[in-house]
Design an enzyme around this catalytic site. Structure first.
Site, PDB file in Angstrom:
ATOM      1  N   ASP A 208       0.871  -1.167   0.000  1.00  0.00           N
ATOM      2  CA  ASP A 208       0.000   0.000   0.000  1.00  0.00           C
ATOM      3  C   ASP A 208       0.916   1.228   0.000  1.00  0.00           C
ATOM      4  OD1 ASP A 208      -1.460   2.200   0.693  1.00  0.00           O
ATOM      5  OD2 ASP A 208      -2.460   1.296   2.428  1.00  0.00           O
ATOM      6  N   GLN A 211       1.054   6.324   1.257  1.00  0.00           N
ATOM      7  CA  GLN A 211       1.896   7.305   1.946  1.00  0.00           C
ATOM      8  C   GLN A 211       3.337   7.280   1.446  1.00  0.00           C
ATOM      9  OE1 GLN A 211       0.656   9.576   3.837  1.00  0.00           O
ATOM     10  NE2 GLN A 211      -1.355   8.697   4.192  1.00  0.00           N
ATOM     11  N   LYS A 234      -2.892  12.142  -2.930  1.00  0.00           N
ATOM     12  CA  LYS A 234      -1.857  12.280  -1.899  1.00  0.00           C
ATOM     13  C   LYS A 234      -0.495  12.640  -2.505  1.00  0.00           C
ATOM     14  CE  LYS A 234      -4.065   8.901   1.126  1.00  0.00           C
ATOM     15  NZ  LYS A 234      -4.635   9.556   2.306  1.00  0.00           N
ATOM     16  N   CYS A 374      -8.426   6.022  10.443  1.00  0.00           N
ATOM     17  CA  CYS A 374      -8.724   4.743   9.770  1.00  0.00           C
ATOM     18  C   CYS A 374      -7.732   3.654  10.177  1.00  0.00           C
ATOM     19  CB  CYS A 374      -8.751   4.890   8.253  1.00  0.00           C
ATOM     20  SG  CYS A 374      -9.965   6.063   7.669  1.00  0.00           S
TER      21      CYS A 374
HETATM   22  C1  PLP Z   1      -1.757   4.117   4.250  1.00  0.00           C
HETATM   23  C2  PLP Z   1      -3.060   4.426   3.570  1.00  0.00           C
HETATM   24  N1  PLP Z   1      -3.667   3.469   2.857  1.00  0.00           N
HETATM   25  C3  PLP Z   1      -4.812   3.692   2.226  1.00  0.00           C
HETATM   26  C4  PLP Z   1      -5.437   4.912   2.271  1.00  0.00           C
HETATM   27  C5  PLP Z   1      -6.726   5.122   1.534  1.00  0.00           C
HETATM   28  O1  PLP Z   1      -6.517   5.988   0.469  1.00  0.00           O
HETATM   29  P1  PLP Z   1      -7.745   6.496  -0.429  1.00  0.00           P
HETATM   30  O2  PLP Z   1      -8.739   7.074   0.529  1.00  0.00           O
HETATM   31  O3  PLP Z   1      -7.128   7.510  -1.327  1.00  0.00           O
HETATM   32  O4  PLP Z   1      -8.287   5.331  -1.159  1.00  0.00           O
HETATM   33  C6  PLP Z   1      -4.874   5.939   3.014  1.00  0.00           C
HETATM   34  C7  PLP Z   1      -5.536   7.233   3.146  1.00  0.00           C
HETATM   35  O5  PLP Z   1      -5.356   7.961   4.096  1.00  0.00           O
HETATM   36  C8  PLP Z   1      -3.641   5.692   3.674  1.00  0.00           C
HETATM   37  O6  PLP Z   1      -3.036   6.641   4.394  1.00  0.00           O
END
Ligand code: PLP
Length: 418
Positions: A208, A211, A234, A374
């Site tokens: 993932d 970040q 981001k 989250c």
């Molecule tokens: C580490 C990480 N993964 C996944 C996401 C989800 O990203 P998105 O809302 O752009 O799908 C985020 C969003 O804050 C995140 O920080």
């Protein structure tokens, strides 16, 4: 990387000037101190202009029009696809799928790969620092397939406990799903080592990159990454667009995620066949202007250079931690030491509720996020229900850091802690 760095010394004030949002003072006359880049980054003029250019000069649906606008849109989209390929050093542009963001990209893999290949008894290896986007889709597909989720323990300072890897990474592990950088702890994970250890037991790895991709170089081939996901918003690009990278051999074996227009080869009354990659995973109309402007965002970070971005964000982080640790009684920064973290500070202050802190900082024009970000399993592990997070981007300056610390002093005064 194709674009040449524009500058080696990082002039944050000049870079800040490229973001129109900072031109305006707030209603109370204070400057905007934006410290929520981990949630979503502000947009430089080049990105806004590129999106506007598309709407003003050649907008049409993608991969459908034979007329000139349609051809231009296709050309621009493929140019972005190539920029993404180059950014992450993928082998082919067919391995780059446009999605709506990280969340959709991970859901796509969990669903399309997981439904077909996970078997009862298989394990999906997660850890407690993951964003819900990299936990919940795996829980769902585990429930449906008879696989289970398992967690690599974390060390007390919020890193993966690699000593424990031998116990958790076994022949049963089908996939490791791990964040490149934690959105709360800032922890930078040893992706290359995980990929290498995973391969030894036949496990795939999904990273993932929500970040990590905006802040550091990511090379999917060098690191041995099978799937990489990230979000346009981001990395200083538009919202609504994201990326899934998947190794071609894996994507080719996977069934479609969403079905409908564009992703088919042939539709009969009773059945259909699938288009080639990446169209097979791009059903319906893409976020066209957003995907085109993502290319401008990638040029923007490439021109700054990741080395310069890293050095700048490191300076901000060091200055912030030094002042906060020195001056703020009861300050706790969750996560590892500087050598293992990116420019994110999630804090708790003794005697202060994280929401009160965020609201009081806002009175000083300092925008931070509070809550569980989250990451409920992580907050459960930390034993706190919420943290206040300051996260940094290329436009932040040492003055922003000072305004953060001064605003925290102000908040403590208001809460009668001094
Ligand atoms: C580490 C990480 N993964 C996944 C996401 C989800 O990203 P998105 O809302 O752009 O799908 C985020 C969003 O804050 C995140 O920080």
């Amino acid at each position: 990387m194709s674009s040449q760095p524009r500058t080696t010394s990082f002039d944050a004030d000049t870079i800040r000037g490229e973001f129109p949002v900072f031109d305006q003072p707030l209603t109370n006359g204070r400057p905007v101190t934006f410290l929520d880049t981990a949630a979503s980054a502000q947009k430089p003029r080049v990105v806004i202009d590129k999106e506007r250019e598309c709407y003003e000069q050649y907008y049409a649906n993608a991969y459908r029009g034979v007329y000139q606008f349609g051809a231009r849109v296709d050309e621009e989209l493929e140019a972005t696809r190539e920029k993404v390929r180059d950014l992450i050093n993928a082998e082919e542009i067919s391995e780059i799928v446009f999605t709506s963001g990280t969340t959709m990209s991970i859901n796509l893999v969990a669903d399309s790969w997981g439904r077909k290949f996970l078997r009862p008894g298989d394990e999906i290896l997660l850890n407690e620092m993951e964003h819900h986007a990299n936990i919940v889709p795996w829980q769902q597909i585990a429930n449906e397939t008879g696989a289970s989720v398992r967690y690599i323990p974390l060390t007390d300072d919020g890193r993966l406990d690699i000593q424990e890897l031998d116990n958790c990474l076994t022949e049963k592990t089908a996939i490791i799903a791990v964040t490149g950088m934690s959105n709360v702890l800032g922890t930078i994970n040893p992706v290359e080592e995980l990929a290498r250890r995973g391969k030894q037991v036949g496990a795939l790895i999904l990273v993932d990159g929500a970040q990590s991709v905006p802040h550091m170089p990511v090379d999917v081939r060098k690191a041995g990454i099978d799937f990489l996901t990230f979000s346009g918003h981001k990395i200083y690009g538009p919202s609504g667009v994201g990326v899934l990278y998947g190794r071609r051999e894996l994507l080719r074996e996977m069934d479609p995620f969403l079905t409908g227009g564009h992703m088919i080869d042939r539709v009969f009354k009773e059945k259909s066949t699938w288009a080639e990659l990446p169209a097979r995973f791009e059903a319906g109309t893409l976020p066209i202007a957003q995907a085109i402007a993502l290319g401008a965002a990638i040029d923007f970070v490439n021109q700054l250079s990741f080395d310069a971005i890293h050095a700048h964000e490191r300076r901000l982080l060091e200055h912030a931690l030094a002042r906060l640790q020195d001056e703020v009684p009861g300050f706790v920064c969750h996560g590892p030491g500087l050598e293992h973290r990116g420019a994110i500070i999630s804090m708790t202050l003794e005697g202060v509720h994280s929401e009160d802190l965020a609201v009081l900082l806002d009175r000083r024009g300092v925008f931070v996020r509070h809550g569980h970000h989250c990451t409920m399993p992580l907050h459960d592990l930390l034993g706190v229900s919420a943290t206040t997070r300051a996260s940094f981007g290329v436009y932040n300056t040492l003055d922003d850091v000072d305004r953060l610390v001064d605003a925290i002093h102000f908040a403590r005064e208001k809460l009668r802690l001094v």
